[in-house]
Design an enzyme around this catalytic site. Structure first.
Site, short mmCIF file in Angstrom:
data_model
loop_
_atom_site.label_atom_id
_atom_site.label_comp_id
_atom_site.label_asym_id
_atom_site.label_seq_id
_atom_site.Cartn_x
_atom_site.Cartn_y
_atom_site.Cartn_z
CE LYS A 13 -2.53 -0.78 3.74
NZ LYS A 13 -1.95 -2.06 4.18
NE ARG A 88 -4.70 -1.48 9.61
CZ ARG A 88 -3.61 -0.86 9.13
NH1 ARG A 88 -3.67 0.42 8.83
NH2 ARG A 88 -2.50 -1.52 8.95
NE ARG A 122 7.32 -2.82 5.89
CZ ARG A 122 6.02 -2.50 5.91
NH1 ARG A 122 5.39 -2.21 4.78
NH2 ARG A 122 5.37 -2.48 7.05
NE ARG A 151 6.42 -0.27 10.30
CZ ARG A 151 5.32 -0.13 9.55
NH1 ARG A 151 5.37 0.55 8.43
NH2 ARG A 151 4.18 -0.64 9.92
NE ARG A 162 1.60 -4.73 11.06
CZ ARG A 162 2.52 -4.34 10.19
NH1 ARG A 162 3.76 -4.81 10.28
NH2 ARG A 162 2.23 -3.48 9.26
P1 AMP Z 1 0.32 0.54 8.93
O1 AMP Z 1 1.56 1.33 8.80
O2 AMP Z 1 -0.80 1.05 8.08
O3 AMP Z 1 0.54 -0.95 8.77
O4 AMP Z 1 -0.20 0.75 10.45
C1 AMP Z 1 0.63 0.45 11.54
C2 AMP Z 1 -0.22 0.26 12.79
O5 AMP Z 1 -0.94 1.46 13.09
C3 AMP Z 1 -1.28 -0.83 12.72
O6 AMP Z 1 -0.76 -2.12 12.96
C4 AMP Z 1 -2.23 -0.36 13.82
O7 AMP Z 1 -1.70 -0.63 15.10
C5 AMP Z 1 -2.22 1.15 13.65
N1 AMP Z 1 -3.25 1.60 12.70
C6 AMP Z 1 -3.05 2.16 11.47
N2 AMP Z 1 -4.22 2.44 10.87
C7 AMP Z 1 -5.19 2.05 11.72
C8 AMP Z 1 -6.61 2.05 11.66
N3 AMP Z 1 -7.28 2.51 10.59
N4 AMP Z 1 -7.29 1.58 12.73
C9 AMP Z 1 -6.64 1.14 13.83
N5 AMP Z 1 -5.32 1.07 13.93
C10 AMP Z 1 -4.57 1.52 12.90
#
Ligand code: AMP
Length: 217
Positions: A13, A88, A122, A151, A162
């Site tokens: 993404k 999400r 990654r 990360r 996740r």
């Molecule tokens: P990402 O970088 O999009 O994979 O997001 C990293 C982390 O941020 C996720 O594993 C969640 O802990 C939190 N997060 C990001 N977007 C959301 C969302 N829309 N709802 C809830 N938690 C989120």
């Protein structure tokens, strides 16, 4: 044009988002990036969400929706936006529907075995945000000179969590948007450039369609 970008963690993404916003002049809103920035700066929000990110769990809807609403209410979002990593959950999607017009939902589809391997290998640059993979880039330093990081939520156990959270809470959104008739699936396998080629085709067709709908001719 207002776009929602869906896909499992590691589906690519972030890489596609960068290209989409650049090409179409949209505002890029990544909830994950907003949370990580706040954690880094140890803001009130950062302290509230830190433990969720560390465990690979979702931040509660109320908090997440507030963050997105605040961002979408800023003037630059008038020109169109792309949400990356939001919604999400069905709860988040329902609230977004009530408040905003969505023109297109893009869903990047990938094989789960592939995304798990992608995430664990990654590496990201904390300075410029470039994303690398240890299988194709052996250096530990970014082209900008900054040391790359693995990360915390890309460690193997957290990645598994996740992906489980994605399946339980986010995957139902595909059916939700299918019913709304606004989702397009894009094969997310292959290189960033391969996927971008497919993405651009879908976006170009949607933009032409939207123009035809609104120009009145
Ligand atoms: P990402 O970088 O999009 O994979 O997001 C990293 C982390 O941020 C996720 O594993 C969640 O802990 C939190 N997060 C990001 N977007 C959301 C969302 N829309 N709802 C809830 N938690 C989120």
């Amino acid at each position: 044009m207002n776009i929602v970008l869906l896909g499992a963690p590691g589906a690519g993404k972030g890489s596609q988002a960068k290209k989409i916003v650049e090409h179409f002049g949209l505002v890029h809103i990544s909830t994950g990036d907003i949370f990580r920035k706040n954690i880094k700066e140890q803001t009130e929000l950062g302290k509230q969400v830190e433990a969720y990110l560390e465990r690979g769990e979702l931040v509660p809807d109320a908090l997440t929706v507030q963050v997105v609403q605040d961002r979408l209410s800023q003037a630059d979002c008038q020109k169109g936006w792309m949400l990356d990593g939001f919604p999400r959950t069905l709860g988040q999607a329902g609230i977004l529907d009530q408040k905003q017009r969505i023109d297109l939902v893009l869903n990047l589809t990938v094989d789960f075995g592939v995304v798990e391997a992608r995430l664990v290998s990654r590496r990201v640059c904390p300075a410029c945000g470039l994303v690398y993979n240890t299988q194709t880039y052996a250096e530990s330093v970014c082209v900008c000179g900054e040391r790359l990081v693995h990360r915390a939520d890309d460690q193997s156990e957290t990645v598994k969590n996740r992906l489980a959270v994605y399946q339980a809470q986010t995957e139902p959104l595909i059916e939700y948007y299918e019913k709304a008739g606004c989702i397009k699936n894009i094969d997310g396998m292959g290189s960033v450039e391969d996927v971008w080629e497919r993405t651009r085709e879908v976006l170009g067709a949607t933009r032409n369609f939207l123009r035809a709908m609104t120009c009145g001719c």
